[in-house]
Design a protein around this motif. Structure first.
Motif, PDB file in Angstrom:
ATOM      1  N   CYS A   1      63.720  16.326 -21.188  1.00  0.00           N
ATOM      2  CA  CYS A   1      63.817  15.158 -20.295  1.00  0.00           C
ATOM      3  C   CYS A   1      64.132  13.890 -21.088  1.00  0.00           C
ATOM      4  O   CYS A   1      64.953  13.060 -20.667  1.00  0.00           O
ATOM      5  CB  CYS A   1      62.522  14.985 -19.507  1.00  0.00           C
ATOM      6  N   ARG A   2      63.474  13.748 -22.255  1.00  0.00           N
ATOM      7  CA  ARG A   2      63.745  12.589 -23.111  1.00  0.00           C
ATOM      8  C   ARG A   2      65.211  12.587 -23.554  1.00  0.00           C
ATOM      9  O   ARG A   2      65.885  11.545 -23.536  1.00  0.00           O
ATOM     10  CB  ARG A   2      62.817  12.664 -24.320  1.00  0.00           C
ATOM     11  N   THR A   3      65.716  13.759 -23.941  1.00  0.00           N
ATOM     12  CA  THR A   3      67.096  13.873 -24.430  1.00  0.00           C
ATOM     13  C   THR A   3      68.098  13.572 -23.312  1.00  0.00           C
ATOM     14  O   THR A   3      69.066  12.809 -23.505  1.00  0.00           O
ATOM     15  CB  THR A   3      67.345  15.287 -24.986  1.00  0.00           C
ATOM     16  N   LEU A   4      67.889  14.169 -22.146  1.00  0.00           N
ATOM     17  CA  LEU A   4      68.811  13.970 -21.024  1.00  0.00           C
ATOM     18  C   LEU A   4      68.795  12.520 -20.546  1.00  0.00           C
ATOM     19  O   LEU A   4      69.838  11.970 -20.157  1.00  0.00           O
ATOM     20  CB  LEU A   4      68.454  14.913 -19.875  1.00  0.00           C
ATOM     21  N   PHE A   5      67.626  11.898 -20.580  1.00  0.00           N
ATOM     22  CA  PHE A   5      67.527  10.486 -20.188  1.00  0.00           C
ATOM     23  C   PHE A   5      68.299   9.610 -21.169  1.00  0.00           C
ATOM     24  O   PHE A   5      69.032   8.692 -20.766  1.00  0.00           O
ATOM     25  CB  PHE A   5      66.062  10.077 -20.129  1.00  0.00           C
ATOM     26  N   ASP A   6      68.136   9.878 -22.476  1.00  0.00           N
ATOM     27  CA  ASP A   6      68.844   9.093 -23.492  1.00  0.00           C
ATOM     28  C   ASP A   6      70.353   9.276 -23.385  1.00  0.00           C
ATOM     29  O   ASP A   6      71.132   8.356 -23.706  1.00  0.00           O
ATOM     30  CB  ASP A   6      68.374   9.503 -24.889  1.00  0.00           C
ATOM     31  N   GLN A   7      70.790  10.449 -22.930  1.00  0.00           N
ATOM     32  CA  GLN A   7      72.222  10.726 -22.776  1.00  0.00           C
ATOM     33  C   GLN A   7      72.778  10.142 -21.475  1.00  0.00           C
ATOM     34  O   GLN A   7      73.981  10.220 -21.239  1.00  0.00           O
ATOM     35  CB  GLN A   7      72.466  12.244 -22.799  1.00  0.00           C
ATOM     36  N   GLY A   8      71.905   9.580 -20.651  1.00  0.00           N
ATOM     37  CA  GLY A   8      72.340   9.026 -19.380  1.00  0.00           C
ATOM     38  C   GLY A   8      72.587  10.063 -18.303  1.00  0.00           C
ATOM     39  O   GLY A   8      73.159   9.749 -17.245  1.00  0.00           O
ATOM     40  N   ARG A   9      72.144  11.288 -18.516  1.00  0.00           N
ATOM     41  CA  ARG A   9      72.358  12.370 -17.541  1.00  0.00           C
ATOM     42  C   ARG A   9      71.197  12.496 -16.555  1.00  0.00           C
ATOM     43  O   ARG A   9      71.358  13.056 -15.479  1.00  0.00           O
ATOM     44  CB  ARG A   9      72.573  13.692 -18.278  1.00  0.00           C
ATOM     45  N   LEU A  10      70.047  11.963 -16.930  1.00  0.00           N
ATOM     46  CA  LEU A  10      68.860  12.015 -16.067  1.00  0.00           C
ATOM     47  C   LEU A  10      68.462  10.585 -15.734  1.00  0.00           C
ATOM     48  O   LEU A  10      68.224   9.777 -16.640  1.00  0.00           O
ATOM     49  CB  LEU A  10      67.708  12.737 -16.785  1.00  0.00           C
ATOM     50  N   PRO A  11      68.390  10.228 -14.458  1.00  0.00           N
ATOM     51  CA  PRO A  11      68.160   8.822 -14.086  1.00  0.00           C
ATOM     52  C   PRO A  11      66.713   8.372 -14.176  1.00  0.00           C
ATOM     53  O   PRO A  11      66.417   7.211 -13.870  1.00  0.00           O
ATOM     54  CB  PRO A  11      68.647   8.778 -12.630  1.00  0.00           C
ATOM     55  N   PHE A  12      65.802   9.236 -14.576  1.00  0.00           N
ATOM     56  CA  PHE A  12      64.393   8.852 -14.690  1.00  0.00           C
ATOM     57  C   PHE A  12      63.792   9.517 -15.921  1.00  0.00           C
ATOM     58  O   PHE A  12      64.297  10.530 -16.409  1.00  0.00           O
ATOM     59  CB  PHE A  12      63.615   9.275 -13.430  1.00  0.00           C
ATOM     60  N   LEU A  13      62.708   8.949 -16.403  1.00  0.00           N
ATOM     61  CA  LEU A  13      61.942   9.538 -17.495  1.00  0.00           C
ATOM     62  C   LEU A  13      60.538   9.813 -16.961  1.00  0.00           C
ATOM     63  O   LEU A  13      59.802   8.875 -16.615  1.00  0.00           O
ATOM     64  CB  LEU A  13      61.878   8.577 -18.684  1.00  0.00           C
ATOM     65  N   PRO A  14      60.149  11.074 -16.816  1.00  0.00           N
ATOM     66  CA  PRO A  14      58.844  11.366 -16.216  1.00  0.00           C
ATOM     67  C   PRO A  14      57.688  10.898 -17.090  1.00  0.00           C
ATOM     68  O   PRO A  14      57.807  10.818 -18.319  1.00  0.00           O
ATOM     69  CB  PRO A  14      58.840  12.895 -16.087  1.00  0.00           C
TER      70      PRO A  14
END
Length: 525
Positions: free
Chosen positions: A44-57
């Protein structure tokens, strides 16, 4: 496709599938610090940093204190979250019963107390967990729904109100999201090792040695993982994938059955509240045997996350439904986990009652005396009184209310004080229905009392303690009640209906009921 890409793609596929359900919701991640949940947090941290996940749980770790290392694990999760700039909540839990099931239930309840209504909780369950769940349910004789094992997206409700002040509010609901159900434990292990993830290995999850003593101390899931599944996969290498696919097929079959049950329930249901549900047995008899069984199975545990009834109980309920004798005393009990129920039959109806509600029904109503105004001054004073009567003592789990008392008294007073009427003081009396007084129901011939009257009111034996008579009593000039022959029975209040009695006030009572000025209801306190 490499393991990191495969794991990332599985998560994003699940995210897109549930994107509409995630919109506007706060997202949490249950993090024990183990390989699965910590790997999911890192992704989740990686996907958020890549801009692919719009939230960080936000991470949640529950320290249930069952092992000596639990405090150290909590500290390790908190440090990892801080290093990766992820918010983290550590919750301490004191368990009364030290068991795996108690710890699991306690973790969920603790997390739900922290979360808000309709928040989303991400869980790190994977394909191997799904296979273990399927096998555990298979060995316990589960049906189609149970063999569907864990769903990718589902709701969960709190067992009870979180706080005393919340008792009248709907139970808190959250959503569980399992994006890795198609990912294996081996893939997650490879992902963790590739990223040098320092995760926690819980020694209770697997056998630490092959000794017989060590195997005997394992919980059921750990035994499946350490003993049975290695033998199965040695013989059938694709068994895990095949069983996970079976779970998916069972979920589809369960959804199909649920659609049919929903249609059938709409046909057979007579009434449904949280306290009771009633179905018509003649309509149930018109269904095929498999549809009858599916309907009863669903009807016995109607809410999400309730424990499903056993096949034996379903068979017993069906046998009770179609018995030919006139014995209406049989009562079947069922513990659905979050709720306990009684199942009873009366005439051609089947009742499912909350156990607490069924016990409350046996408590007698109390007697209430309300003086009725006999002049304009008193009438204006009485109209300031409450419009609602509680027909049983306060402080109980349920409150049985009669609404419209003010309007009833006002109309009676006006009729009694009309220009052509000269009456003595009166009072309204509400009392448990006397068994010896013969009463005439409006629109019916003859007068009945006792059991015959209750049968005419369609009152099952288990509801007959909760029947109230409202009558108008005349008093002498000295304020003392006159002979009982001067009493005018007005209506009978049952739990779910008001029955009008024959009197000079029948038209008035019917009008008050038709306009819903006068009504009765049950509130859960």
């Amino acid at each position: 496709m490499t393991t990191p890409v495969c794991i990332s793609q599985a998560f994003m596929d699940s995210f897109h599938a549930h994107h509409a359900q995630l919109l506007g919701k706060r997202v949490w991640l249950a993090c024990s610090g183990g390989r699965d949940s910590l790997g999911l947090a890192l992704l989740c941290r990686t996907l958020f940093d890549q801009g692919r996940l719009p939230f960080l749980p936000q991470l949640i770790h529950v320290n249930h204190g069952m092992q000596a290392a639990n405090d150290q694990w909590a500290q390790q999760v908190a440090q990892w979250a801080q290093q990766h700039d992820m918010a983290c909540q550590i919750i301490g839990l004191n368990l009364t019963h030290k068991s795996e099931q108690a710890a699991r239930d306690g973790r969920y309840q603790a997390m739900m107390q922290l979360m808000n209504q309709d928040d989303v909780l991400i869980l790190g369950h994977h394909q191997d967990d799904q296979v273990e769940t399927l096998l555990m349910r298979l060995f316990n004789g589960a049906g189609v729904t149970g063999l569907g094992a864990m769903r990718e997206w589902t709701s969960k409700q709190a067992h009870t109100a979180q706080l005393p002040s919340d008792v009248n509010k709907p139970r808190k609901r959250i959503f569980l999201w399992r994006p890795w159900l198609e990912i294996s434990r081996a893939q997650i292990t490879e992902y963790a090792q590739r990223h040098n993830l320092k995760y926690i290995d819980d020694p209770t999850n697997v056998a630490q040695s092959p000794s017989k003593l060590a195997l005997q101390t394992l919980n059921d899931r750990a035994w499946l993982r350490s003993v049975l599944l290695p033998h199965i996969t040695e013989r059938y290498p694709q068994a895990s994938e095949a069983m996970a696919r079976t779970a998916q097929l069972m979920q589809q079959a369960s959804d199909s059955i649920d659609e049919q049950v929903t249609q059938d329930l709409a046909q057979v249901a007579l009434a449904a509240t949280e306290q009771q549900s009633v179905i018509a047995l003649d309509k149930l008899a018109g269904l095929s045997a498999p549809r009858q069984a599916a309907l009863i199975h669903h009807w016995l545990a109607p809410y999400p996350n309730q424990l499903p009834p056993s096949k034996r109980l379903v068979d017993e309920v069906l046998a009770l439904s179609f018995r030919q004798d006139s014995n209406h005393q049989t009562c079947l009990y069922f513990d659905a986990g979050s709720e306990q129920y009684q199942v009873r039959r009366y005439q051609n109806k089947l009742y499912r009652l909350q156990h607490a509600y069924a016990q409350w029904l046996q408590m007698m109503p109390h007697q209430i005396h309300l003086p009725l105004a006999h002049n304009a001054e008193e009438l204006s004073l009485n109209l300031a009184d409450t419009d609602v009567l509680s027909l049983k003592q306060s402080g109980l789990e349920f409150d049985w209310q009669l609404t419209g008392v003010r309007g009833l008294m006002a109309h009676l007073a006006r009729l009694l004080n009309s220009a052509d009427a000269k009456v003595t003081p009166c009072q309204l009396i509400f009392e448990p229905l006397p068994r010896t007084i013969k009463l005439a129901l409006a629109g019916r011939s003859g007068r009945k009392s006792g059991k015959k009257l209750l049968q005419a009111l369609d009152q099952p034996s288990f509801k007959r303690g909760s029947v109230v008579l409202c009558r108008l009593d005349m008093m002498g000039s000295d304020g003392i009640l006159q002979d009982s022959s001067t009493a005018v029975p007005l209506f009978i209040i049952c739990i779910d209906r008001i029955w009008v009695l024959q009197s000079q006030f029948t038209a008035l009572i019917n009008q008050l009921l038709a306009t819903e000025v006068l009504s009765t209801q049950i509130l859960e306190c």
